[in-house]
Design an enzyme around this catalytic site. Structure first.
Site, short mmCIF file in Angstrom:
data_model
loop_
_atom_site.label_atom_id
_atom_site.label_comp_id
_atom_site.label_asym_id
_atom_site.label_seq_id
_atom_site.Cartn_x
_atom_site.Cartn_y
_atom_site.Cartn_z
N GLU A 148 -19.37 -27.08 2.68
CA GLU A 148 -18.72 -28.32 3.09
C GLU A 148 -18.62 -28.41 4.61
O GLU A 148 -18.86 -29.45 5.21
CB GLU A 148 -17.33 -28.44 2.47
N ASP A 171 -15.88 -22.39 1.63
CA ASP A 171 -16.32 -22.00 2.98
C ASP A 171 -15.31 -22.49 3.99
O ASP A 171 -14.51 -23.41 3.71
CB ASP A 171 -17.71 -22.54 3.30
#
Lengths: 454, 454
Positions: free
Chosen positions: A152, A88
């Site tokens: 994250e 991500d």
């Protein structure tokens, strides 16, 4: 190992194009509208692992965005390396400051520009291609496992559950993470610590509606003014944070460590020039490296309220908002600091307004021991390909999951970052130097080799 | 005059529907995309004047939005009344707080909800319908002129040129403006003064790009923090403005005037309840009415910087912005205060950041003499239809063009406002009570009658 170099030379272009494919997927975890892109990116990652030689790879559903896991077990008696990374990325705004589309990768002057190029798709993919290099040349000397998550950048809210439920799957001897930077290719370095994080959002409400600043101005507290006064009070004249108890748990670094840090090359003029600033800023009594390494901070990440459009509007707004985050150093606890912050802000909120506080993700600080087998193997790998040993430095960023891994899996983490501080992480025009990308791919196999040999 | 009342009764519904037609036009002068709406609104206004009985009406082009002029001259020997108003409105945002579309007028509980319903289309239209009442009943006793501009909400940048070039056209004995409010229908009041305005926009720039708050946080000045510190320093503990010289030109009101003001009914509890605030705020040593009437203010109208979207982004932003405006009282000069403000902000800008300041529109404070013929006629008209004489009060808002008119045309201005402070001017859900609208239409003809008789 010449066969590695040779293989990497032959596949150089493909290694780049495959990364570019991944970077085209707008996997912004913070934005709900990108849910499908997240899934697409996870599936792509899984396929790349299989293509690179994984025995198995899977996309695991979570309560949020999926987690990609892949592995190749060559021999249960060999040490296992768990590679952690995330697919991500941060939101790309402000979009108008990008020279090219954040999800339309462009190579310019040997740099690959795209959101996620360095943080962290590019650095994860170094490991995938290093893995391929070893499998393709039948020279993999460790068991290797990949865990690549998709949350994250929003604090890994669902990773803990996954790790707890898959301890055997994730069993390893060391965790290798490339989500940090090095000083430069000429001055390789390795992070030996990362800072923790507390992140909150504040909403100040005055009147229950926007008011005419002429009719009510001067007689009704302005939420923007009040918020500004509250923010201003959070640092003193020495840029020391004023929240009572904020520094209580901070482990002061030894004179010895500070002396070592001072040896890391730092060119204040070049630093200022790179950022376009006139003066350095920070907590009195500490150097720039110390301010970003061993000291906790309080930063305003965003502020908004009232009329922000074109022209002028004479309004006394109902609300003002701010996003505030603290970076934490060893021994500070994210939850404790978040609570301190919340209680302090509530305490200093004047009676004219109401305050509402939302807690965003946090994370604990983490230190990695330089005497460990993993650190030594990484340092030796870097020395092999860079020609000099890495300088141990304290990283300013946060990788909240470190303490989770240590706690649940009982293994140490090694930060082997190949990015640069100038990569514009979280900023417009994020980039990853191709030289660093390829250097990473070249170096990582040596880590596995040396770690297996120890 | 029963014929007036009768005519107004018969046409009550049409008077409302015509206003609603005008309110449907999104004449937002601050937004360039509404250029065509502005022209459409001007043309509509012109037509309404002709329909109401004007001998002539015209839409005058300006460098910005057009000005509507209309007149009916019955007898050069009679006094002339110049009615000023504006057909432009404030931007409607924040849109999400409106219960119905800002440009989709809705009548609820006897209140007409729409942007511009009170400020100022509704109040202008009272004059148009009062004018129609007098022409339709052959009872117009003054020469009447209308000047309705389209740039009041952006500081009338082109009105001065127009007035200078059309002094003869605008020649009159008094200027009548309904762009203010009264205390209530039970407690009629008239503004005898309005505040001036200085309005600027500030841009603080730290690093030349957004940075990762972990990598750079603590070592690079955060523009939001710096801006907050600067804003916080603009008021002292007594909410007194700290800019050196800011109060130098303020004419302190006499004990006599303050005593009179204190007699105006003010219910602190009702005031707080209406606004949903816990506590009153303001400059120590002054009452709420004084704070909004006779004292200058400094208000934050808007602030923005960094990440303001959903979720969290760990960014140390490059820029932070604020819109700041001051309300000025008699003898303060808008330009002088703007300059003071700019110089002070530059002076307190720390070396870590750069500041850029943009000047928005300003305006001078204005006082109207209560001994004047015009004030007396207005007061008598109100007494006639309300059954009690109006209380003279100081308005908190600004009508920057007052001093321009006085200077160029040498005539006095009378503020005969029929709105209420609770009309949500410049706010979501702006409204105009129909009772006030009709009361205005009923009262205005008496002003012309009494002014002609004096």
């Amino acid at each position: 190992m010449n066969q590695w170099k040779e293989y990497q030379q032959q596949n150089k272009e493909r290694f780049l194009n495959e990364l570019i494919d991944l970077l085209r997927i707008p996997s912004v975890s913070a934005r709900s509208e990108h849910k499908d892109d997240m899934l697409a990116c996870a599936e792509a990652m899984k396929q790349k692992l299989i293509d690179a030689g994984a025995d198995k790879a899977e996309v695991y559903k979570t309560a949020g965005h999926p987690i990609v896991y892949g592995e190749k077990i060559i021999d249960a008696s060999k040490p296992a390396v768990l590679v952690y990374g995330h697919y991500d990325v941060q939101p790309p705004d402000p979009l108008e400051l990008w020279h090219s589309g954040p999800f339309e990768p462009v190579v310019k002057d040997g740099k690959l520009y795209a959101r996620g190029s360095a943080d962290d798709k590019g650095q994860v993919y170094m490991h995938v291609k290093a893995f391929e290099t070893m499998t393709a040349t039948n020279s993999l000397s460790t068991n290797i496992k990949f865990i690549i998550e998709g949350e994250e950048e929003v604090g890994s809210p669902n990773l803990a559950t996954f790790v707890k439920e898959h301890k055997d799957l994730l069993k390893a001897d060391v965790i290798l993470i490339s989500d940090t930077s090095m000083l430069s290719l000429d001055t390789p370095s390795m992070d030996v610590g990362v800072r923790g994080l507390s992140y909150i959002e504040v909403e100040i409400t005055g009147p229950d509606r926007d008011l005419h600043s002429g009719v009510y101005g001067g007689a009704v507290a302005n939420p923007i003014t009040i918020l500004a006064q509250m923010i201003a009070s959070l640092h003193d004249k020495n840029n020391h944070i004023t929240i009572p108890g904020f520094y209580d748990d901070v482990v002061e670094s030894s004179a010895e460590e500070r002396k070592l840090m001072a040896e890391a090359p730092f060119d204040a003029e070049a630093y200022k020039k790179d950022l376009g600033i006139n003066e350095l800023w920070g907590e009195k009594g500490y150097t720039t490296n110390e301010r970003t390494g061993i000291r906790p901070t309080l930063e305003l990440n965003g502020i908004w309220g009232g009329y922000t459009g074109e022209g002028s509007k004479t309004v006394l707004p109902s609300k003002a908002h701010a996003k505030i985050s603290c970076r934490l150093v060893p021994n500070q606890k994210s939850e404790a600091i978040t609570e301190l912050l919340i209680n302090h802000l509530k305490k200093i909120t004047p009676p004219y307004v109401d305050i509402k506080i939302m807690v965003h993700h946090g994370g604990e600080p983490y230190m990695t021991p330089i005497e460990s087998k993993g650190y030594k193997a990484a340092a030796k790998a870097i020395e092999t390909t860079f020609g000099k040993a890495p300088i141990p430095v304290r990283g300013g960023g946060s990788i909240p999951i470190c303490s989770l891994f240590e706690q649940e899996l009982g293994i140490k983490i090694i930060f082997m970052g190949f990015g640069l501080d100038s990569d514009n992480l979280h900023s417009p025009n994020e980039k990853f130097d191709l030289a660093n990308y390829y250097k990473g791919i070249e170096t990582i196999p040596y880590f596995h080799k040396y770690f297996a040999e120890e």
